[in-house]
Structures are given as C-alpha cells and as structure tokens.
Design a protein around this motif. Structure first.
Motif, mmCIF file in Angstrom:
data_model
loop_
_atom_site.group_PDB
_atom_site.id
_atom_site.type_symbol
_atom_site.label_atom_id
_atom_site.label_comp_id
_atom_site.label_asym_id
_atom_site.label_seq_id
_atom_site.Cartn_x
_atom_site.Cartn_y
_atom_site.Cartn_z
ATOM 1 N N GLU A 1 -2.696 4.269 6.074
ATOM 2 C CA GLU A 1 -3.303 5.483 5.523
ATOM 3 C C GLU A 1 -2.332 6.638 5.724
ATOM 4 O OE1 GLU A 1 -7.867 4.352 6.785
ATOM 5 O OE2 GLU A 1 -6.550 5.330 8.228
ATOM 6 N N ILE A 2 -2.207 7.478 4.715
ATOM 7 C CA ILE A 2 -1.305 8.621 4.808
ATOM 8 C C ILE A 2 -1.797 9.583 5.897
ATOM 9 C CG2 ILE A 2 -2.466 9.934 2.966
ATOM 10 C CD1 ILE A 2 1.340 9.805 3.454
ATOM 11 N N TYR B 1 1.143 4.001 -3.044
ATOM 12 C CA TYR B 1 0.933 5.432 -2.805
ATOM 13 C C TYR B 1 2.086 6.245 -3.398
ATOM 14 C CZ TYR B 1 -0.354 9.764 -0.516
ATOM 15 O OH TYR B 1 -0.721 11.067 -0.276
ATOM 16 N N THR C 1 1.908 6.202 -7.185
ATOM 17 C CA THR C 1 0.771 6.979 -7.691
ATOM 18 C C THR C 1 1.003 8.483 -7.592
ATOM 19 O OG1 THR C 1 -0.753 5.222 -7.076
ATOM 20 C CG2 THR C 1 -1.707 7.410 -7.406
ATOM 21 N N HIS C 2 1.525 8.954 -6.478
ATOM 22 C CA HIS C 2 1.596 10.394 -6.218
ATOM 23 C C HIS C 2 3.005 10.993 -6.312
ATOM 24 C CE1 HIS C 2 -2.589 10.286 -5.033
ATOM 25 N NE2 HIS C 2 -2.314 9.279 -4.227
ATOM 26 N N GLU D 1 0.822 -1.206 0.000
ATOM 27 C CA GLU D 1 0.000 0.000 0.000
ATOM 28 C C GLU D 1 0.862 1.266 0.000
ATOM 29 O OE1 GLU D 1 -2.392 -3.221 2.096
ATOM 30 O OE2 GLU D 1 -0.312 -2.559 2.072
ATOM 31 N N VAL E 1 -2.487 14.811 -3.779
ATOM 32 C CA VAL E 1 -2.438 14.415 -2.364
ATOM 33 C C VAL E 1 -3.195 15.381 -1.452
ATOM 34 C CG1 VAL E 1 -0.253 13.183 -2.666
ATOM 35 C CG2 VAL E 1 -0.231 15.561 -1.856
#
Length: 149
Positions: free
Chosen positions: A83-84, A42, A45-46, A38, A97
């Motif tokens: 989770e960020i 992330y 993706t970002h 995960e 983000v």
C-alpha cells in the motif's frame, strides 16, 4: 593471566557484536522481474508517463517496505502490504493520488499552490505544498492543522 582474560573478553565482545541481529536493516535492490505487480500497476495508473528507475526492498525490525524511484525525481514508498505510504515529488502530484477532501481543502484555502508531497502516518495524513507549507489531515481527510515543525 590478566592479559589472557582481557584478550578473551575482547574476543568475546568482538564476536558478539558481529552476531546476526534480528533488528538489523537490510536493503535489496530489485530487478524488473522482482518488482511486485501491485507497485507496477500503481505506477502505470498514476504516473503513466514515468518509468521505474530503481526499486529497493527494505527490511528493518522484520518489517518490509519498498522505495521506488521514478524518473523526474519522484519517490514512492510502499509498506509490506504493498500500500502506498508516501509520495515525494518536485512538481505537482496527480490528483488521483490525493484524497478528494484534501484536494478540496487545498483548492479552497491555497488556491495558488499545489501539492508536491503526500504521506500517510499511523494516525494522520500530511501534504506539503509547493510553497513549503505542510498541512495535516485526519485519516478521513479532515483538516487538523498547519505543521510548523
């Protein structure tokens, strides 16, 4: 006898202070294979042009969190649910983000600035702009106040 009692007391205190404490903090540097998928997703993706330099799993008071260090001095923090919860950068964060309502507020009220940091707290979100201004928002992204702390 008094000396023996004092020595025994000191010995007991020494060993009890070295006992395994559930509140103790423990940091573990993760290998590439140990980094949760995960977190890797992330980052891909970002922060696609960046790579993970180091990832640390922290355990404090039986709560797990992750600190992820990317190149270009970018630091990401994730909670135990992956989770960020925080992003710290020296340059502009990717729009992807930041919640849209916060992006819109900053564009309307601080048009010449950009967001360099974002943090999710228990009951609000906070961003820092490149001029050092810190803004607080509700969890839904509604402006609360300028943080002057």
């Amino acid at each position: 006898m008094k000396t023996f009692s004092l020595a025994l007391c000191a010995l007991v205190l020494t060993f009890s202070s070295c006992s395994n404490n559930d509140d103790a903090e423990m940091d573990t540097t993760l290998s590439e294979a140990e980094i949760p998928v995960e977190i890797k997703t992330y980052v891909d993706t970002h922060f696609a042009p960046n790579s993970i330099n180091r990832a640390i799993r922290e355990t404090e008071n039986n709560e797990v969190s992750y600190d992820v260090f990317l190149n270009e001095n970018i630091i990401l923090e994730f909670n135990g649910d992956l989770e960020i919860t925080a992003i710290d950068d020296d340059s502009q964060l990717p729009n992807s983000v930041i919640p849209n309502s916060i992006l819109e507020y900053v564009a309307q009220n601080y048009a010449s600035n950009f967001i360099t940091d974002w943090e999710l707290e228990n009951n609000h979100q906070q961003v820092e702009l490149n001029n050092g201004t810190e803004l607080e928002f509700t969890l839904n992204g509604e402006f609360i106040r300028i943080d002057n702390d």
